[in-house]
Design an enzyme around this catalytic site. Structure first.
Site, PDB file in Angstrom:
ATOM      1  N   GLU A  80      52.023  22.189  22.975  1.00 49.18           N
ATOM      2  CA  GLU A  80      52.212  23.328  22.067  1.00 49.18           C
ATOM      3  C   GLU A  80      51.220  24.428  22.407  1.00 49.18           C
ATOM      4  O   GLU A  80      50.023  24.180  22.519  1.00 49.18           O
ATOM      5  CB  GLU A  80      52.021  22.885  20.610  1.00 49.18           C
ATOM      6  CG  GLU A  80      53.053  21.871  20.146  1.00 49.18           C
ATOM      7  CD  GLU A  80      54.462  22.455  20.047  1.00 49.18           C
ATOM      8  OE1 GLU A  80      54.597  23.691  20.080  1.00 49.18           O
ATOM      9  OE2 GLU A  80      55.406  21.659  19.939  1.00 49.18           O
ATOM     10  N   CYS A 143      52.393  18.331  11.838  1.00 45.63           N
ATOM     11  CA  CYS A 143      51.831  18.476  13.187  1.00 45.63           C
ATOM     12  C   CYS A 143      51.133  19.814  13.347  1.00 45.63           C
ATOM     13  O   CYS A 143      49.989  19.889  13.807  1.00 45.63           O
ATOM     14  CB  CYS A 143      52.924  18.328  14.249  1.00 45.63           C
ATOM     15  SG  CYS A 143      53.513  16.633  14.408  1.00 45.63           S
ATOM     16  N   HIS A 165      53.929  17.527  21.712  1.00 41.90           N
ATOM     17  CA  HIS A 165      55.074  16.907  21.032  1.00 41.90           C
ATOM     18  C   HIS A 165      55.876  16.079  22.031  1.00 41.90           C
ATOM     19  O   HIS A 165      56.058  16.490  23.185  1.00 41.90           O
ATOM     20  CB  HIS A 165      55.989  17.988  20.427  1.00 41.90           C
ATOM     21  CG  HIS A 165      55.739  18.224  18.966  1.00 41.90           C
ATOM     22  ND1 HIS A 165      55.461  19.482  18.449  1.00 41.90           N
ATOM     23  CD2 HIS A 165      55.743  17.370  17.901  1.00 41.90           C
ATOM     24  CE1 HIS A 165      55.297  19.372  17.133  1.00 41.90           C
ATOM     25  NE2 HIS A 165      55.465  18.112  16.778  1.00 41.90           N
TER      26      HIS A 165
HETATM   27  N1  PCA Z   1      55.881  14.864  13.804  1.00 42.86           N
HETATM   28  C1  PCA Z   1      55.848  15.736  12.645  1.00 42.86           C
HETATM   29  C2  PCA Z   1      54.702  15.237  11.804  1.00 42.86           C
HETATM   30  C3  PCA Z   1      54.374  13.885  12.330  1.00 42.86           C
HETATM   31  C4  PCA Z   1      55.070  13.785  13.610  1.00 42.86           C
HETATM   32  O1  PCA Z   1      54.979  12.854  14.424  1.00 42.86           O
HETATM   33  C5  PCA Z   1      55.783  17.220  12.989  1.00 42.86           C
HETATM   34  O2  PCA Z   1      56.286  17.611  14.066  1.00 42.86           O
HETATM   35  O3  PCA Z   1      55.268  18.003  12.210  1.00 42.86           O
END
Ligand code: PCA
Length: 198
Positions: A80, A143, A165
């Site tokens: 990200e 996240c 991610h």
């Molecule tokens: N993904 C979520 C929160 C926890 C996770 O593994 C997100 O993308 O916000």
């Protein structure tokens, strides 16, 4: 001298019973290249996730913190680029909270950029034959909340903070389903490549 990396994954949330982020993080080697790892499972809860990571960071004193999370529907491993100062949940977190259009920090800027090298990480992941791409939105759920809170804490310090991610695991998408997924060993390998690219 070895450098220290704190790397985190989340517990399952929503309808899921596993979270690929923690499944992969927990399987990483304790030492990767020059990096000594501390691995931590964090709750998918607004605010609490950052408290848990900051507590561990104070004890471990990492040079770098990478948080990993599940991004269902994505088909690549995605560092990200940016964290934004916004909580806007479309489902409750694991404590039942569902903040809408709230700031994470009223004293914070609108956004922070990642301080880990996103392009280098994507190159390293792709060189291993694994799909990788930069993402320019970590969302507005837990996240992003964790990523923003850590960047805020470590702004103007030597501690670098990033977020990656990862897609669903095949077990989460079922057979015949069109949602993308990556096998667990591939996600583990991608994260190892990312660490070696730091
Ligand atoms: N993904 C979520 C929160 C926890 C996770 O593994 C997100 O993308 O916000």
């Amino acid at each position: 001298m070895r450098q220290k990396l704190l790397i985190t994954g989340f517990d399952p949330f929503g309808k899921e019973t596993i979270n690929p982020s923690w499944e992969a993080v927990s399987r990483l080697s304790d030492v990767i290249g020059d990096w000594e790892l501390s691995k931590l499972k964090v709750p998918t809860e607004f605010g609490v996730a950052a408290e848990v990571v900051l507590k561990e960071a104070e004890a471990f004193m990492p040079d770098v913190i990478i948080c990993v999370g599940q991004a269902g529907g994505r088909c690549a491993v995605m560092p990200e680029y940016v964290a934004i100062n916004l909580r806007n949940a479309s489902m409750a977190d694991n404590r039942g909270n569902m903040p809408r259009e709230e700031s994470i920090r009223t004293d914070g800027p609108a956004a922070y950029f990642s301080t880990i090298p996103c392009s280098k990480i994507v190159d390293a992941v792709r060189e291993a034959g694994i799909p990788g791409a930069i993402s320019y939105s970590a969302g507005t759920y837990v996240c992003n909340d964790l990523f923003y809170s850590l960047r805020h804490r470590y702004e103007d310090t030597a501690v670098r903070v990033g977020f990656i991610h990862v897609p669903y695991l095949p077990a989460q998408t079922g057979s015949g389903c069109s949602l993308p997924s990556l096998p667990l060993d591939v996600i583990v390998q991608a994260l190892s490549c990312a660490i070696l690219a730091l």
